[in-house]
Design a protein around this motif. Structure first.
Motif, short mmCIF file in Angstrom:
data_model
loop_
_atom_site.label_atom_id
_atom_site.label_comp_id
_atom_site.label_asym_id
_atom_site.label_seq_id
_atom_site.Cartn_x
_atom_site.Cartn_y
_atom_site.Cartn_z
N GLY A 89 0.79 -1.23 0.00
CA GLY A 89 0.00 0.00 0.00
C GLY A 89 0.82 1.28 0.00
O GLY A 89 0.30 2.36 0.25
N VAL A 90 2.13 1.14 -0.31
CA VAL A 90 3.00 2.32 -0.22
C VAL A 90 2.54 3.44 -1.16
O VAL A 90 2.63 4.63 -0.83
CB VAL A 90 4.49 1.95 -0.46
CG1 VAL A 90 4.76 1.49 -1.89
CG2 VAL A 90 5.40 3.11 -0.09
N ALA A 91 1.98 3.08 -2.30
CA ALA A 91 1.56 4.10 -3.28
C ALA A 91 0.32 4.85 -2.81
O ALA A 91 -0.01 5.91 -3.36
CB ALA A 91 1.31 3.45 -4.64
N SER A 92 -0.37 4.32 -1.80
CA SER A 92 -1.52 5.05 -1.26
C SER A 92 -1.09 6.06 -0.21
O SER A 92 -1.82 6.99 0.10
CB SER A 92 -2.53 4.11 -0.62
OG SER A 92 -2.74 2.99 -1.41
N ARG A 93 0.11 5.85 0.37
CA ARG A 93 0.52 6.82 1.40
C ARG A 93 1.62 7.76 0.94
O ARG A 93 1.88 8.76 1.58
CB ARG A 93 0.92 6.12 2.71
CG ARG A 93 1.76 4.90 2.60
CD ARG A 93 2.12 4.32 4.00
NE ARG A 93 3.29 3.49 3.87
CZ ARG A 93 3.26 2.19 3.61
NH1 ARG A 93 2.09 1.58 3.46
NH2 ARG A 93 4.37 1.51 3.49
N MET A 94 2.26 7.45 -0.18
CA MET A 94 3.32 8.34 -0.67
C MET A 94 3.05 8.68 -2.13
O MET A 94 2.52 7.86 -2.87
CB MET A 94 4.68 7.62 -0.60
CG MET A 94 5.16 7.35 0.81
SD MET A 94 6.71 6.40 0.78
CE MET A 94 7.89 7.71 0.60
N SER A 95 3.49 9.88 -2.53
CA SER A 95 3.36 10.26 -3.93
C SER A 95 4.47 9.57 -4.73
O SER A 95 5.46 9.09 -4.15
CB SER A 95 3.48 11.77 -4.08
OG SER A 95 4.82 12.16 -3.83
N GLU A 96 4.31 9.55 -6.03
CA GLU A 96 5.35 8.99 -6.90
C GLU A 96 6.70 9.66 -6.64
O GLU A 96 7.73 9.01 -6.53
CB GLU A 96 4.92 9.17 -8.36
CG GLU A 96 5.98 8.72 -9.35
CD GLU A 96 5.58 8.98 -10.80
OE1 GLU A 96 4.36 8.92 -11.10
OE2 GLU A 96 6.47 9.24 -11.62
N GLY A 97 6.68 11.00 -6.53
CA GLY A 97 7.92 11.75 -6.32
C GLY A 97 8.58 11.44 -4.99
O GLY A 97 9.81 11.40 -4.88
#
Ligand code: HEC
Length: 153
Positions: A89-97
């Motif tokens: 779920g890392v992409a739900s808590r952090m932006s791509e950048g």
């Protein structure tokens, strides 16, 4: 905060030394800009390939991310460490950048992190000559890893 990182290799490119760098099979390092804990732009100017990113993540001599991180989607791969937060779920808590800066150089976010800087291009003046102007991953591999991380929602 706004920073610009200039790789020594980029200067070599400007002074016309790019050819020998390529001849050794090394791509010239790219420069990047980071601000607010993120590198907004792709290092290569292109989106990465998540399938290749998966290979870099599980590859023991490449990213070896599973040595420290757990990723449930890769549970068939041997050994997942737990010294670092799970990447589920890392992409739900952090932006791509933000994910890109973490992979490029986590010390920019946490100077004491034990996560290796996979694309650090500054502060390398004290390393052995054969490791100068090299990074753990190539810019393209960093983008492939980021593309895979984006699938972890
Ligand atoms: C030696 C252990 C180690 C390795 C190898 C490692 N990491 Fe990390 N990583 C960490 C630790 C510890 C953190 C926790 C944050 C900190 O230290 O600042 C972290 C944080 C992260 C974060 C932020 C996660 C969050 O929820 O805050 C991401 C994204 C990440 N790592 C991705 C990767 C990827 C992708 C790889 C492989 C290319 C990798 N890491 C390899 C130790 C590691």
């Amino acid at each position: 905060m706004r920073h610009v990182i200039c790789a020594a290799a980029a200067l070599a490119v400007l002074s016309g030394l790019a050819a020998p760098a390529w001849a050794q099979g090394k791509a010239p390092l790219v420069t990047f800009e980071y601000r607010d804990g993120a590198i907004a732009a792709s290092l290569t100017g292109k989106a990465g390939d998540p399938q290749r990113g998966r290979q870099v993540i599980v590859g023991r001599t490449l990213g070896n991310c599973l040595a420290c991180h757990e990723i449930a989607a890769l549970k068939n791969e041997p050994y997942h460490g737990n010294t670092a937060p799970s990447l589920d779920g890392v992409a739900s808590r952090m932006s791509e950048g933000e994910m890109r800066l973490r992979v490029v150089d986590g010390t920019k976010v946490n100077p004491d992190t034990m996560m290796p800087p996979f694309y650090r291009v500054d502060g390398l003046n004290k390393v052995m000559k054969r490791f100068q102007d090299t990074t753990i991953l190539s810019a393209e591999q960093v983008e492939d890893v980021v593309a895979y991380l984006k699938t972890l929602r």
